[in-house]
Structure formats: structure tokens, C-alpha cells
Write a protein that holds these residues in place. Sequence first.
Motif, PDB file in Angstrom:
ATOM      1  N   MET A   1       0.852  -1.195   0.000  1.00  0.00           N
ATOM      2  CA  MET A   1       0.000   0.000   0.000  1.00  0.00           C
ATOM      3  C   MET A   1       0.884   1.241   0.000  1.00  0.00           C
ATOM      4  N   SER A   2       0.577   2.222  -0.845  1.00  0.00           N
ATOM      5  CA  SER A   2       1.389   3.429  -0.923  1.00  0.00           C
ATOM      6  C   SER A   2       1.188   4.288   0.306  1.00  0.00           C
ATOM      7  N   GLU A   3       2.152   5.209   0.549  1.00  0.00           N
ATOM      8  CA  GLU A   3       2.054   6.084   1.713  1.00  0.00           C
ATOM      9  C   GLU A   3       0.818   6.955   1.641  1.00  0.00           C
ATOM     10  N   ILE A   4       0.479   7.454   0.443  1.00  0.00           N
ATOM     11  CA  ILE A   4      -0.705   8.295   0.294  1.00  0.00           C
ATOM     12  C   ILE A   4      -1.956   7.515   0.626  1.00  0.00           C
ATOM     13  N   ASP A   5      -2.055   6.271   0.117  1.00  0.00           N
ATOM     14  CA  ASP A   5      -3.237   5.449   0.403  1.00  0.00           C
ATOM     15  C   ASP A   5      -3.356   5.171   1.891  1.00  0.00           C
ATOM     16  N   ARG A   6      -2.213   4.869   2.529  1.00  0.00           N
ATOM     17  CA  ARG A   6      -2.250   4.540   3.954  1.00  0.00           C
ATOM     18  C   ARG A   6      -2.704   5.725   4.784  1.00  0.00           C
ATOM     19  N   LEU A   7      -2.190   6.911   4.496  1.00  0.00           N
ATOM     20  CA  LEU A   7      -2.525   8.079   5.296  1.00  0.00           C
ATOM     21  C   LEU A   7      -3.912   8.619   4.994  1.00  0.00           C
ATOM     22  N   SER A   8      -4.492   8.229   3.849  1.00  0.00           N
ATOM     23  CA  SER A   8      -5.808   8.755   3.494  1.00  0.00           C
ATOM     24  C   SER A   8      -6.939   7.841   3.937  1.00  0.00           C
ATOM     25  N   GLU A   9      -6.609   6.717   4.610  1.00  0.00           N
ATOM     26  CA  GLU A   9      -7.647   5.840   5.117  1.00  0.00           C
ATOM     27  C   GLU A   9      -8.411   6.514   6.246  1.00  0.00           C
ATOM     28  N   VAL A  14     -11.966  14.359   8.778  1.00  0.00           N
ATOM     29  CA  VAL A  14     -11.510  15.559   8.082  1.00  0.00           C
ATOM     30  C   VAL A  14     -12.566  15.973   7.067  1.00  0.00           C
ATOM     31  N   ASP A  15     -13.091  17.187   7.209  1.00  0.00           N
ATOM     32  CA  ASP A  15     -14.094  17.706   6.293  1.00  0.00           C
ATOM     33  C   ASP A  15     -13.392  18.331   5.097  1.00  0.00           C
ATOM     34  N   ILE A  28      -3.616  14.395  -1.016  1.00  0.00           N
ATOM     35  CA  ILE A  28      -2.480  15.243  -0.666  1.00  0.00           C
ATOM     36  C   ILE A  28      -2.880  16.254   0.404  1.00  0.00           C
ATOM     37  N   ILE A  29      -4.067  16.850   0.258  1.00  0.00           N
ATOM     38  CA  ILE A  29      -4.533  17.816   1.256  1.00  0.00           C
ATOM     39  C   ILE A  29      -4.660  17.155   2.615  1.00  0.00           C
ATOM     40  N   GLU A  30      -5.288  15.975   2.648  1.00  0.00           N
ATOM     41  CA  GLU A  30      -5.453  15.294   3.930  1.00  0.00           C
ATOM     42  C   GLU A  30      -4.107  14.922   4.520  1.00  0.00           C
ATOM     43  N   MET A  31      -3.167  14.476   3.683  1.00  0.00           N
ATOM     44  CA  MET A  31      -1.843  14.149   4.183  1.00  0.00           C
ATOM     45  C   MET A  31      -1.182  15.382   4.795  1.00  0.00           C
ATOM     46  N   GLY A  32      -1.293  16.524   4.112  1.00  0.00           N
ATOM     47  CA  GLY A  32      -0.703  17.749   4.640  1.00  0.00           C
ATOM     48  C   GLY A  32      -1.297  18.129   5.984  1.00  0.00           C
ATOM     49  N   ILE A  33      -2.622  18.000   6.112  1.00  0.00           N
ATOM     50  CA  ILE A  33      -3.291  18.311   7.381  1.00  0.00           C
ATOM     51  C   ILE A  33      -2.819  17.367   8.480  1.00  0.00           C
ATOM     52  N   ARG A  34      -2.798  16.075   8.183  1.00  0.00           N
ATOM     53  CA  ARG A  34      -2.395  15.088   9.179  1.00  0.00           C
ATOM     54  C   ARG A  34      -0.944  15.310   9.629  1.00  0.00           C
ATOM     55  N   LEU A  35      -0.054  15.541   8.670  1.00  0.00           N
ATOM     56  CA  LEU A  35       1.356  15.703   8.998  1.00  0.00           C
ATOM     57  C   LEU A  35       1.578  16.925   9.882  1.00  0.00           C
ATOM     58  N   HIS A  36       0.902  18.016   9.545  1.00  0.00           N
ATOM     59  CA  HIS A  36       1.098  19.233  10.329  1.00  0.00           C
ATOM     60  C   HIS A  36       0.534  19.075  11.738  1.00  0.00           C
ATOM     61  N   LEU A  37      -0.665  18.497  11.863  1.00  0.00           N
ATOM     62  CA  LEU A  37      -1.249  18.299  13.188  1.00  0.00           C
ATOM     63  C   LEU A  37      -0.485  17.253  13.988  1.00  0.00           C
ATOM     64  N   HIS A  62      -1.276  25.880   5.575  1.00  0.00           N
ATOM     65  CA  HIS A  62      -1.975  26.538   6.691  1.00  0.00           C
ATOM     66  C   HIS A  62      -3.457  26.713   6.361  1.00  0.00           C
ATOM     67  N   ASN A  63      -3.762  27.129   5.129  1.00  0.00           N
ATOM     68  CA  ASN A  63      -5.154  27.338   4.721  1.00  0.00           C
ATOM     69  C   ASN A  63      -5.932  26.033   4.692  1.00  0.00           C
ATOM     70  N   TRP A  64      -5.276  24.926   4.331  1.00  0.00           N
ATOM     71  CA  TRP A  64      -5.972  23.637   4.337  1.00  0.00           C
ATOM     72  C   TRP A  64      -6.473  23.318   5.746  1.00  0.00           C
ATOM     73  N   VAL A  65      -5.598  23.503   6.745  1.00  0.00           N
ATOM     74  CA  VAL A  65      -5.978  23.195   8.121  1.00  0.00           C
ATOM     75  C   VAL A  65      -7.129  24.089   8.568  1.00  0.00           C
ATOM     76  N   GLN A  66      -7.053  25.388   8.216  1.00  0.00           N
ATOM     77  CA  GLN A  66      -8.105  26.315   8.620  1.00  0.00           C
ATOM     78  C   GLN A  66      -9.428  25.995   7.926  1.00  0.00           C
ATOM     79  N   LYS A  67      -9.378  25.695   6.634  1.00  0.00           N
ATOM     80  CA  LYS A  67     -10.593  25.415   5.880  1.00  0.00           C
ATOM     81  C   LYS A  67     -11.254  24.113   6.322  1.00  0.00           C
ATOM     82  N   ALA A  68     -10.447  23.148   6.749  1.00  0.00           N
ATOM     83  CA  ALA A  68     -11.023  21.874   7.204  1.00  0.00           C
ATOM     84  C   ALA A  68     -11.882  22.082   8.448  1.00  0.00           C
TER      85      ALA A  68
END
Length: 212
Positions: A1-9, A14-15, A28-37, A62-68
Amino acid sequence: MSEIDRLSEDNEWVDLDFVDRERTPEQIIEMGIRLHLAGLSLSNTKQHLERLGVQRSRAAIHNWVQKADLQRTGTRSSNYVTVDETVIQIGTDRYWLYAAVDPTTNEFLHVRLFPNTNSGLTYVFLRELREKHDIGDTTFFIDDAAHLKDALSRLGLQFHIRRHGNRNSVEHIFREVKRRASSFANTFSHVEPSTAESRLESFAVWWNRCQS
């Protein structure tokens, strides 16, 4: 399983309704949010995405986290709750982060950011907590701060002064919050307190998710 697939499960927490206005794939957006948090700074999150071939700015992440707009949902009933506060630096100003934590699950029940600490603001925090959760029969573990005892007494809530034991849960979480606040410093230094509070709320959602 790819890293993107694993982190997007399991992404229901996440809205991503705002994604239709973005040029970046949802994974990619969800991965960015998860990694930062999870603790990476905006710069390190940006670098991680670049290694995957995705070029996005720190402002975009930063905007991805705020928009979520991650928010904790659901009413809880806890036999015990630990309440405490700690100082968070935002730019050149100090603010007080109030938190209520279930010591059994180590989950946040409520967080707020205030410009100072006193019995009036503590009363507001506890009243909001009571509106969100069923805490009428809850015993609160607190230190011997007068403002905590006064606010709890005014609301008719039970409390027990405890400096160790179950209070260690919130102290452990606060140490982690302070570490994360340090990694968020390049964001906190340029935002309004309401934005910082939203970021801390998002962290609380992520933290609770990790405890479940």
C-alpha cells in the motif's frame, strides 16, 4: 500500500468539502493536514510533500488546516475530568489555554484560549463545557488555584484537589501542546488569537483521534 493510500484511510474526521475549490488532490490535502497536526512544522510539511512531487506553499498548507475547520462532536459523560490551564505565546503576547481532559481516555473535552486567567473566564469555560457534555455528576480534579475552586463552586460542580495521579494526564497533554505550539510558532506569530484557538481545536481533534 502506498504512503498516500495509507494516510488517506479513515478520513471521515476531516471535512474536505472545500476541496472542489482546490487544485490539489484530496489525498495530498489530507496528508498535509495530518502531517502538520502530527507535529511537523509548515516548512517540514512542505518539504515532505515536495518529496512526493507536490509543490505547495506553507500558506497553502496553513489554509488547508483552517478550511477543514476540525471540530469535536458528540456529547460525553465522564466520571472524572481534569481541568487546568497553561500559557501559550502568540506573537509577543501571552494567552492562557484552558483544557478539560478525560483522564480515563486522555481525550480533550473542551479547549479555549483566553487573554488572562481569573474566576470569571474560568466560569465561562466550565459553563461551555457543561453545555457540551453531561458533567452534572462529574468529579473535577484540579490544583488548589482559587479561580478554579470559585468557578466550580458557583456552578455547583464537585471537585477534588489533586496535584498528582490523574492530573498527570492533562500535564502530559500540555507538554505536548507546548511542543506543538513551538512547531506552530511561525504561524502563531502572525495570526489573530481566534485563528490560534482554531488551530489548537484542530490539534485536539487529531489528538482525540489518536487515542481512540
